[in-house]
Design an enzyme around this catalytic site. Sequence first.
Site, PDB file in Angstrom:
ATOM      1  N   ASP A  11       0.870  -1.160   0.000  1.00 38.50           N
ATOM      2  CA  ASP A  11       0.000   0.000   0.000  1.00 38.50           C
ATOM      3  C   ASP A  11       0.920   1.227   0.000  1.00 38.50           C
ATOM      4  O   ASP A  11       2.114   1.108   0.253  1.00 38.50           O
ATOM      5  CB  ASP A  11      -0.876  -0.033   1.260  1.00 38.50           C
ATOM      6  CG  ASP A  11      -1.664   1.235   1.474  1.00 38.50           C
ATOM      7  OD1 ASP A  11      -2.375   1.664   0.549  1.00 38.50           O
ATOM      8  OD2 ASP A  11      -1.547   1.809   2.572  1.00 38.50           O
ATOM      9  N   ASP A  13      -0.165   5.166   0.960  1.00 42.36           N
ATOM     10  CA  ASP A  13      -0.398   6.155   2.008  1.00 42.36           C
ATOM     11  C   ASP A  13      -0.449   5.513   3.380  1.00 42.36           C
ATOM     12  O   ASP A  13      -1.270   4.630   3.644  1.00 42.36           O
ATOM     13  CB  ASP A  13      -1.699   6.918   1.746  1.00 42.36           C
ATOM     14  CG  ASP A  13      -1.602   7.802   0.512  1.00 42.36           C
ATOM     15  OD1 ASP A  13      -0.541   8.434   0.331  1.00 42.36           O
ATOM     16  OD2 ASP A  13      -2.568   7.870  -0.255  1.00 42.36           O
ATOM     17  N   ASP A 179      -1.558  -0.682   6.203  1.00 42.44           N
ATOM     18  CA  ASP A 179      -1.600   0.020   7.481  1.00 42.44           C
ATOM     19  C   ASP A 179      -3.018   0.203   8.000  1.00 42.44           C
ATOM     20  O   ASP A 179      -3.197   0.737   9.088  1.00 42.44           O
ATOM     21  CB  ASP A 179      -0.935   1.394   7.354  1.00 42.44           C
ATOM     22  CG  ASP A 179      -1.812   2.393   6.622  1.00 42.44           C
ATOM     23  OD1 ASP A 179      -2.256   2.092   5.492  1.00 42.44           O
ATOM     24  OD2 ASP A 179      -2.073   3.478   7.173  1.00 42.44           O
TER      25      ASP A 179
END
Length: 233
Positions: A11, A13, A179
Amino acid sequence: MSTPLRALIFDVDGTLAETEEAHRMAFNDSFDHAGLGWHWSREDYRRLLKTTGGKERIRAFLAESGKSDAGLDIAALHAAKTRRYVEILESGGLALREGVEALMVAARGAGMRLAIATTTSRPNVEALCRCCWGKPAAELFDVIAAGDEVATKKPAPDVYALALERLGLPAGEVLALEDSRNGVLSAQRAGIAVLVTPSVYTAGEDFAGAEIVASLAPGDLPSRIRDALSVGA
């Protein structure tokens, strides 16, 4: 995980870098420039992050605040926000999260491929890569699957399915690094095991079902991946 890993899918961001404050600033600057009188606090943004995608986030804000979208060009507003985000990153000051570079080097050394699966747009991926590495994304990652290339964003599995298709690998030979809860769900729904490294905005979310929840501290994560997930075995 007994199947040897052949690729890591990141991922962007919050995973590669703590970008969300730059995104929040870009949203607020764009709102000011458009004369909307909106301002997203950190708590506002933490809540809105549960909706993936920038345009979708603006629509969620309108819905929850009871504001009308009459006369508002959401696509144009979001495009302005993306330009501002790129400007912020071009000014410097954004760094990779601790351990990311070491993990990528270790993965390359083990003969693994590197990919991206993100809800953000390709220009944002390019801006981050040029800011943090001084290189275009294609020189760092073998495959890039971005949110503007799929019909449905995370937690739907679309972007991970696209990354797998472009890698030409089965889900069992890939590990996702995320995250957020939405990212975990997206990868899992594509059949991919997930390693979660919580970010500033996602700490405390429910990461049930993730293979590992860990920091990216130097000397920690690469060994955990080699030992627990048989990287390079």
